[in-house]
Scaffold this motif. Sequence first.
Motif, PDB file in Angstrom:
ATOM      1  N   LEU A 206     136.235  32.237 -35.293  1.00  0.00           N
ATOM      2  CA  LEU A 206     137.225  32.703 -36.257  1.00  0.00           C
ATOM      3  C   LEU A 206     138.064  31.523 -36.740  1.00  0.00           C
ATOM      4  CD1 LEU A 206     138.687  36.066 -34.853  1.00  0.00           C
ATOM      5  CD2 LEU A 206     136.915  35.747 -36.583  1.00  0.00           C
ATOM      6  N   LYS A 207     138.169  31.417 -38.045  1.00  0.00           N
ATOM      7  CA  LYS A 207     139.021  30.407 -38.668  1.00  0.00           C
ATOM      8  C   LYS A 207     139.945  31.116 -39.644  1.00  0.00           C
ATOM      9  CE  LYS A 207     138.941  26.014 -41.146  1.00  0.00           C
ATOM     10  NZ  LYS A 207     138.082  24.973 -41.771  1.00  0.00           N
ATOM     11  N   ASP A 208     141.246  31.024 -39.398  1.00  0.00           N
ATOM     12  CA  ASP A 208     142.219  31.769 -40.206  1.00  0.00           C
ATOM     13  C   ASP A 208     141.871  33.265 -40.207  1.00  0.00           C
ATOM     14  OD1 ASP A 208     143.531  29.387 -40.858  1.00  0.00           O
ATOM     15  OD2 ASP A 208     142.198  29.046 -42.565  1.00  0.00           O
ATOM     16  N   ARG A 209     141.475  33.756 -39.016  1.00  0.00           N
ATOM     17  CA  ARG A 209     141.132  35.171 -38.809  1.00  0.00           C
ATOM     18  C   ARG A 209     139.943  35.626 -39.649  1.00  0.00           C
ATOM     19  NH1 ARG A 209     144.098  38.531 -36.054  1.00  0.00           N
ATOM     20  NH2 ARG A 209     143.614  40.293 -37.415  1.00  0.00           N
ATOM     21  N   LYS A 210     139.065  34.705 -40.011  1.00  0.00           N
ATOM     22  CA  LYS A 210     137.835  35.038 -40.713  1.00  0.00           C
ATOM     23  C   LYS A 210     136.659  34.397 -39.983  1.00  0.00           C
ATOM     24  CE  LYS A 210     139.891  37.233 -44.079  1.00  0.00           C
ATOM     25  NZ  LYS A 210     139.775  38.707 -44.222  1.00  0.00           N
ATOM     26  N   PRO A 211     135.532  35.109 -39.868  1.00  0.00           N
ATOM     27  CA  PRO A 211     134.388  34.533 -39.153  1.00  0.00           C
ATOM     28  C   PRO A 211     133.723  33.398 -39.925  1.00  0.00           C
ATOM     29  CG  PRO A 211     133.809  36.672 -40.074  1.00  0.00           C
ATOM     30  CD  PRO A 211     135.278  36.497 -40.305  1.00  0.00           C
ATOM     31  N   VAL A 212     133.319  32.392 -39.167  1.00  0.00           N
ATOM     32  CA  VAL A 212     132.565  31.263 -39.706  1.00  0.00           C
ATOM     33  C   VAL A 212     131.297  31.142 -38.876  1.00  0.00           C
ATOM     34  CG1 VAL A 212     132.540  28.781 -40.128  1.00  0.00           C
ATOM     35  CG2 VAL A 212     134.668  30.084 -40.437  1.00  0.00           C
ATOM     36  N   TRP A 213     130.146  31.081 -39.544  1.00  0.00           N
ATOM     37  CA  TRP A 213     128.864  31.017 -38.859  1.00  0.00           C
ATOM     38  C   TRP A 213     128.397  29.575 -38.719  1.00  0.00           C
ATOM     39  CZ3 TRP A 213     130.476  35.151 -41.531  1.00  0.00           C
ATOM     40  CH2 TRP A 213     130.203  36.417 -41.035  1.00  0.00           C
ATOM     41  N   GLY A 214     127.859  29.265 -37.547  1.00  0.00           N
ATOM     42  CA  GLY A 214     127.256  27.960 -37.330  1.00  0.00           C
ATOM     43  C   GLY A 214     125.780  27.981 -37.674  1.00  0.00           C
ATOM     44  N   LYS A 215     125.033  27.072 -37.085  1.00  0.00           N
ATOM     45  CA  LYS A 215     123.614  26.919 -37.426  1.00  0.00           C
ATOM     46  C   LYS A 215     122.677  27.547 -36.401  1.00  0.00           C
ATOM     47  CE  LYS A 215     124.502  24.452 -41.108  1.00  0.00           C
ATOM     48  NZ  LYS A 215     124.242  25.010 -42.465  1.00  0.00           N
ATOM     49  N   GLN A 216     123.212  28.063 -35.298  1.00  0.00           N
ATOM     50  CA  GLN A 216     122.374  28.598 -34.220  1.00  0.00           C
ATOM     51  C   GLN A 216     122.298  30.118 -34.320  1.00  0.00           C
ATOM     52  OE1 GLN A 216     120.774  26.338 -32.277  1.00  0.00           O
ATOM     53  NE2 GLN A 216     121.838  24.832 -33.544  1.00  0.00           N
ATOM     54  N   CYS A 217     121.522  30.615 -35.242  1.00  0.00           N
ATOM     55  CA  CYS A 217     121.433  32.063 -35.465  1.00  0.00           C
ATOM     56  C   CYS A 217     120.028  32.550 -35.142  1.00  0.00           C
ATOM     57  CB  CYS A 217     121.775  32.377 -36.927  1.00  0.00           C
ATOM     58  SG  CYS A 217     121.820  34.151 -37.316  1.00  0.00           S
ATOM     59  N   THR A 218     119.945  33.724 -34.540  1.00  0.00           N
ATOM     60  CA  THR A 218     118.639  34.316 -34.235  1.00  0.00           C
ATOM     61  C   THR A 218     118.358  35.568 -35.051  1.00  0.00           C
ATOM     62  OG1 THR A 218     117.174  34.955 -32.394  1.00  0.00           O
ATOM     63  CG2 THR A 218     119.454  35.762 -32.327  1.00  0.00           C
TER      64      THR A 218
END
Length: 252
Positions: A206-218
């Motif tokens: 969470l950044k400023d109460r919003k989700p941020v996705w990284g690169k490790q997704c399945t």
Amino acid sequence: MILCFSGTGNSRYIAKKIADELQDEIVDMNAKIKATDYSPMKTGRNIIVVVPTYAWRIPQIVSEWLCKTELLSAERIWFVMDCGGEIGNAAKYNRRLAEQKHLWYMGTAQVIMPENYIAMFGAPKAEEARKIVRNAEPTIMDIIAHIKAEQPFAVPRNNLYDRLMSGPVNPIFYHFFVKSDAFRTDATCVGCGQCVKNCPLNNITLKDRKPVWGKQCTHCMACICYCPTEAIEYGKKSVGKPRYHFEQLESR
């Protein structure tokens, strides 16, 4: 022992049915993977792996966890894979994994369950999903009967299409399609952090109460399908589609 990985609850439901009938223990692979816990596990002689189907095989993150984790006392292994349509030739790779673990391979069984992969397909509405689950019950009971009797599952279909999809298509699919770049939120996001909690790879912050996705997704779809305000979209592909997770079938 039952080892279960689940994105939106289908595999968890099947694992619980098996555990209740066998009076056996479920180990949550989501939690193990999230904690990067590869410590040796004391098991019984029989291992039942219950997982969804990702690109016509078991999820890569499950294969990796199983390869790295010593299963003490285990001798035999059954694979139960739920899917929206088909598992391809997943059995070939499950057998290979069993051999790598020095376990007696007892087969791979397929269970058709409601689709959740809304990054590409459509998920059924609640009533249709309940019908699919009802239709799956005899298959689940047959699986349980085989495990109780310590018998191997029947050999699944294995045609050219199956071999193609589980073979060369699987790594291509992961390379080109299994990405988190398209995830975004709209103004209805309340910053609750459910997506962070549900991600098995700790890929969301969470950044400023919003989700941020990284690169490790399945592409387990837990973040988008469990979002309580349906604030998450996967580009334009998920827009207007029903969100699916198993628990909603029990609460309505």
